[in-house]
Design an enzyme around this catalytic site. Structure first.
Site, PDB file in Angstrom:
ATOM      1  N   HIS A 177      -1.023   1.297   3.764  1.00  9.92           N
ATOM      2  CA  HIS A 177      -1.808   2.623   3.310  1.00  9.92           C
ATOM      3  C   HIS A 177      -1.376   3.154   2.056  1.00  9.92           C
ATOM      4  O   HIS A 177      -2.113   3.704   1.472  1.00  9.92           O
ATOM      5  CB  HIS A 177      -1.778   3.434   4.368  1.00  9.92           C
ATOM      6  N   SER A 186       6.417   6.846   2.477  1.00 13.59           N
ATOM      7  CA  SER A 186       5.647   5.830   2.885  1.00 13.59           C
ATOM      8  C   SER A 186       6.109   4.685   2.249  1.00 13.59           C
ATOM      9  O   SER A 186       6.041   4.407   0.999  1.00 13.59           O
ATOM     10  CB  SER A 186       4.263   6.027   2.787  1.00 13.59           C
ATOM     11  N   GLY A 187       6.258   3.527   3.201  1.00 15.93           N
ATOM     12  CA  GLY A 187       6.369   2.082   2.746  1.00 15.93           C
ATOM     13  C   GLY A 187       7.976   2.121   2.420  1.00 15.93           C
ATOM     14  O   GLY A 187       8.412   0.950   2.200  1.00 15.93           O
ATOM     15  N   ASP A 203       0.434  -1.645   9.680  1.00 20.21           N
ATOM     16  CA  ASP A 203       0.755  -0.820   8.284  1.00 20.21           C
ATOM     17  C   ASP A 203       1.666  -1.469   7.293  1.00 20.21           C
ATOM     18  O   ASP A 203       3.027  -1.119   7.324  1.00 20.21           O
ATOM     19  CB  ASP A 203       0.973   0.744   8.719  1.00 20.21           C
ATOM     20  N   GLY A 215       5.372  10.852   0.874  1.00 20.10           N
ATOM     21  CA  GLY A 215       6.159  10.317  -0.602  1.00 20.10           C
ATOM     22  C   GLY A 215       7.044   9.225  -0.247  1.00 20.10           C
ATOM     23  O   GLY A 215       7.621   8.484  -1.053  1.00 20.10           O
TER      24      GLY A 215
END
Length: 268
Positions: A76, A218-219, A124, A216
């Site tokens: 995402h 994410s990932g 994801d 912030g």
């Protein structure tokens, strides 16, 4: 009605089971909730994923350097058409220490199962091919990935890392932060009083109390201690739409060990 939000667009998605809606971790103001500022470059595989707007680049997500020319992040984070770059060896987003290595992203590989309309479906995960191989040193290292299929036990020690706010509505932290998020096992996290059927076996939950990942982050990696060494067991994916550190709604990560074969096939 209970909801869960997706974290890129912050669009509401209502599940048939009416579970709290997850939201992506990169767009809203909050990020690591609780925790502390990490010692500079103590998580040397952590990267800052940044997008270009005008003549400047802005941090939007985290990620993990897994090979000298490859970064792992959340699907995402990169399912929009933007110009991306990766900053390795980063600690303070607004100060240049001379330790940073900056590379353009030249290819984005998003898992074919990813559905941007519903983060609760899972998948994801994305891989980024960067323009040059990273130079490994004291500040830039490769993250270690777990064996394929490995599942960690309940309460296994883990840390989420990322840049951002110390609390909902608090001030942004320019410096990399870390927060202790022990694993919540699948049986607990998928129970009706926790996340319920929102949680898939290809996900891993962490925390569920005062500390959490948030928008912030994410990932970025879930760094878990196994036999005296840290392995990246998760990719930060979503949190409850009711707040990042909502009790019994732990931060949810893509379980890295479920995707080892897919990643190997891409990087080969």
């Amino acid at each position: 009605m209970l909801r869960f939000l997706v974290l890129t667009s912050l669009a509401a998605v209502v599940l048939a089971e009416l579970q709290p809606q997850p939201r992506y971790l990169e767009d809203s103001l909050e990020r690591v909730v609780g925790g502390e500022v990490a010692r500079p470059n103590s998580w040397p595989w952590q990267i800052s994923l940044q997008y270009r707007s005008g003549s400047k680049y802005y941090h939007t997500c985290g990620g993990t350097l897994i090979e000298r020319g490859w970064v792992m992040t959340a699907a995402h984070c990169v399912d929009s058409n933007r110009m991306w770059r990766v900053v390795m060896g980063e600690h303070d987003l607004y100060s240049n220490s001379g330790r940073e290595q900056i590379m353009d992203v030249i290819q984005v590989f998003i898992h074919p199962g990813w559905d941007s309309s519903n983060v609760g479906n899972g998948w994801d995960i994305a891989l980024l091919r960067i323009s040059s191989d990273a130079t490994l040193n004291s500040y830039v290292q490769l993250g270690s990935l777990p064996p394929s299929g490995q599942i960690l036990p309940h309460n296994n020690l883990c840390y989420v890392t990322g840049w951002g706010r110390t609390s909902t509505g608090g001030n942004l932290s320019a410096q990399l932060k870390q927060a202790y998020l022990p694993v919540v096992d699948y049986k607990t996290c998928s129970s009706s009083s926790w996340w319920g059927s929102t949680i898939k076996t290809t996900m891993v939950c962490g925390g569920g109390g005062a500390e959490a990942g948030c928008n912030g982050d994410s990932g970025g990696p879930l760094n878990c201690l196994v036999n005296g060494k840290y392995y990246v067991h998760g990719i930060a994916s979503f949190v409850s739409g009711y707040g990042c550190n909502t009790p019994k709604k732990p931060t949810v990560f893509t379980r890295v060990s479920a995707y080892i074969e897919w990643m190997d096939s891409i990087m080969a």
